[in-house]
Scaffold this active site. Structure first.
Site, PDB file in Angstrom:
ATOM      1  N   ASP A   5      39.406  25.431  79.621  1.00 32.86           N
ATOM      2  CA  ASP A   5      40.197  24.377  78.983  1.00 32.86           C
ATOM      3  C   ASP A   5      40.183  23.066  79.765  1.00 32.86           C
ATOM      4  O   ASP A   5      40.895  22.126  79.414  1.00 32.86           O
ATOM      5  CB  ASP A   5      41.647  24.838  78.801  1.00 32.86           C
ATOM      6  CG  ASP A   5      41.801  25.794  77.630  1.00 32.86           C
ATOM      7  OD1 ASP A   5      40.913  25.815  76.754  1.00 32.86           O
ATOM      8  OD2 ASP A   5      42.807  26.533  77.587  1.00 32.86           O
ATOM      9  N   ARG A  20      55.568  22.876  77.781  1.00 29.72           N
ATOM     10  CA  ARG A  20      54.661  22.803  78.918  1.00 29.72           C
ATOM     11  C   ARG A  20      55.145  21.938  80.074  1.00 29.72           C
ATOM     12  O   ARG A  20      54.764  22.183  81.209  1.00 29.72           O
ATOM     13  CB  ARG A  20      53.286  22.301  78.444  1.00 29.72           C
ATOM     14  CG  ARG A  20      52.583  23.208  77.433  1.00 29.72           C
ATOM     15  CD  ARG A  20      52.156  24.527  78.046  1.00 29.72           C
ATOM     16  NE  ARG A  20      51.358  25.323  77.119  1.00 29.72           N
ATOM     17  CZ  ARG A  20      50.060  25.195  76.927  1.00 29.72           C
ATOM     18  NH1 ARG A  20      49.390  24.278  77.608  1.00 29.72           N
ATOM     19  NH2 ARG A  20      49.429  25.967  76.064  1.00 29.72           N
ATOM     20  N   HIS A  33      52.457  20.243  72.965  1.00 29.70           N
ATOM     21  CA  HIS A  33      52.388  19.017  73.753  1.00 29.70           C
ATOM     22  C   HIS A  33      52.807  17.840  72.875  1.00 29.70           C
ATOM     23  O   HIS A  33      52.577  17.846  71.660  1.00 29.70           O
ATOM     24  CB  HIS A  33      50.954  18.743  74.231  1.00 29.70           C
ATOM     25  CG  HIS A  33      50.553  19.468  75.468  1.00 29.70           C
ATOM     26  ND1 HIS A  33      49.261  19.896  75.689  1.00 29.70           N
ATOM     27  CD2 HIS A  33      51.255  19.832  76.568  1.00 29.70           C
ATOM     28  CE1 HIS A  33      49.183  20.493  76.875  1.00 29.70           C
ATOM     29  NE2 HIS A  33      50.383  20.465  77.420  1.00 29.70           N
ATOM     30  N   CYS A  55      43.375  15.217  73.258  1.00 28.09           N
ATOM     31  CA  CYS A  55      43.339  16.239  74.308  1.00 28.09           C
ATOM     32  C   CYS A  55      42.113  16.086  75.202  1.00 28.09           C
ATOM     33  O   CYS A  55      42.161  16.382  76.393  1.00 28.09           O
ATOM     34  CB  CYS A  55      43.348  17.633  73.694  1.00 28.09           C
ATOM     35  SG  CYS A  55      44.955  18.160  73.063  1.00 28.09           S
ATOM     36  N   ARG A  63      45.548  28.016  83.684  1.00 25.39           N
ATOM     37  CA  ARG A  63      45.060  26.642  83.819  1.00 25.39           C
ATOM     38  C   ARG A  63      45.451  25.988  85.149  1.00 25.39           C
ATOM     39  O   ARG A  63      45.105  24.837  85.390  1.00 25.39           O
ATOM     40  CB  ARG A  63      45.582  25.785  82.663  1.00 25.39           C
ATOM     41  CG  ARG A  63      45.140  26.250  81.291  1.00 25.39           C
ATOM     42  CD  ARG A  63      45.440  25.216  80.208  1.00 25.39           C
ATOM     43  NE  ARG A  63      44.656  23.998  80.409  1.00 25.39           N
ATOM     44  CZ  ARG A  63      44.790  22.907  79.656  1.00 25.39           C
ATOM     45  NH1 ARG A  63      45.690  22.859  78.702  1.00 25.39           N
ATOM     46  NH2 ARG A  63      44.026  21.841  79.898  1.00 25.39           N
TER      47      ARG A  63
END
Length: 290
Positions: free
Chosen positions: A80, A151, A180, A273, A105
């Site tokens: 990612d 997040r 997000h 993103c 991540r």
């Protein structure tokens, strides 16, 4: 930390693109081997060659419209990392690298920090509070809109406000599909586009008060991450699937640029993103940041 001042409306005929600087990461290791959001399905195979071609098309679109793109080296085992927006926040000569919420991540934070540290910024800091960069922080003129709920910790809003010396407006996200801020809200030129149902009632009302002329996304456009776009003041780069949103943007004097990122959507990401903006501080008659 919350401001309710409205931004002055701008004549749509006066909209002009401004050159921007972006950081991107090529999806050379992109795959879906874990599921940390509702978009991810490990049983749905990824066509990496197609993902690379789609990413290349996005980069080419930026460069064709006068923007500069820097590329961070992808790291094997971090599928990612292509979602560069999550790597941190850069305003002027200060950079803050991310501290990821999910262990899958967490190594992306140091990778982006190393890039920032090697680029020559005057100040680079690793976040103490959990935050995922421009995934949850959107520069809107002289203030920063900030998401929390999935997040990024609310404490990160205070950390960002203190570090960058800018007011931060906290917004609560409540729908796990829009985990997000950049999946539910896009900063345009003098206003925003957003999906009210992604926010708590108080946050949705606050946005309506701050931006009475905002573009409201349809359910269909929100559900293809149509709000996960990038605006340069005139052009709006967004998924080609968000057709109603494109029509609304055109009616407001913007020029939508449709981009197909269907493979990357399998991991819950689209145009924004993939794009970390390196914001330049305006000088002289200007104010705020680009």
């Amino acid at each position: 930390m919350t401001s309710v001042a409205t931004l002055p409306a701008r004549d749509p005929a006066a909209r002009r693109p401004r050159p921007r600087s972006y950081l991107m990461c090529r999806p050379e290791h992109f795959e879906v081997t874990y599921a940390i959001n509702p978009w991810m399905d490990t049983s749905d195979p990824v066509d990496r060659a197609l993902a690379l071609a789609q990413w290349d098309a996005l980069r080419a679109a930026y460069e064709a419209h006068g923007h500069s793109v820097e590329v961070i080296e992808p790291v094997a085992g971090l599928p990612d990392m292509v979602f560069a927006a999550n790597g941190g926040l850069v305003i002027g000569e200060k950079a803050l690298s991310a501290r990821f919420a999910n262990p899958e991540r967490e190594k992306e934070g140091p990778a982006y920090h190393e890039w920032m540290a090697g680029r020559g910024f005057a100040e680079v800091m690793a976040a103490r509070e959990t935050n995922e960069g421009e995934g949850d922080f959107a520069i809107a003129g002289d203030r920063i809109l900030a998401g929390t709920g999935f997040r990024s910790a609310r404490g990160a809003h205070e950390e960002v406000a203190e570090y960058f010396g800018m007011p931060v407006v906290s917004l609560d996200l409540v729908d796990p599909r829009f985990y997000h801020l950049d999946t539910a809200l896009m900063v345009l030129d003098d206003t925003i586009a957003y999906y009210p149902a992604a926010f708590s009632g108080p946050s949705a009302r606050l946005l309506a008060q701050m931006y009475p002329d905002a573009i409201i996304a349809t359910d269909a456009d929100a559900e293809v991450l149509g709000l996960n776009g990038v605006c340069d003041g005139y052009h709006v780069f967004l998924t080609d699937k968000a057709t109603a949103l494109a029509e609304q943007l055109r009616a407001r004097g913007y020029e939508p640029i449709g981009i197909d990122l269907s493979e990357l959507l399998k991991s819950g990401g689209s145009v924004k993103c993939c794009t970390l903006e390196l914001h330049r501080v305006r000088t002289a008659a200007g104010s705020g940041t680009d």
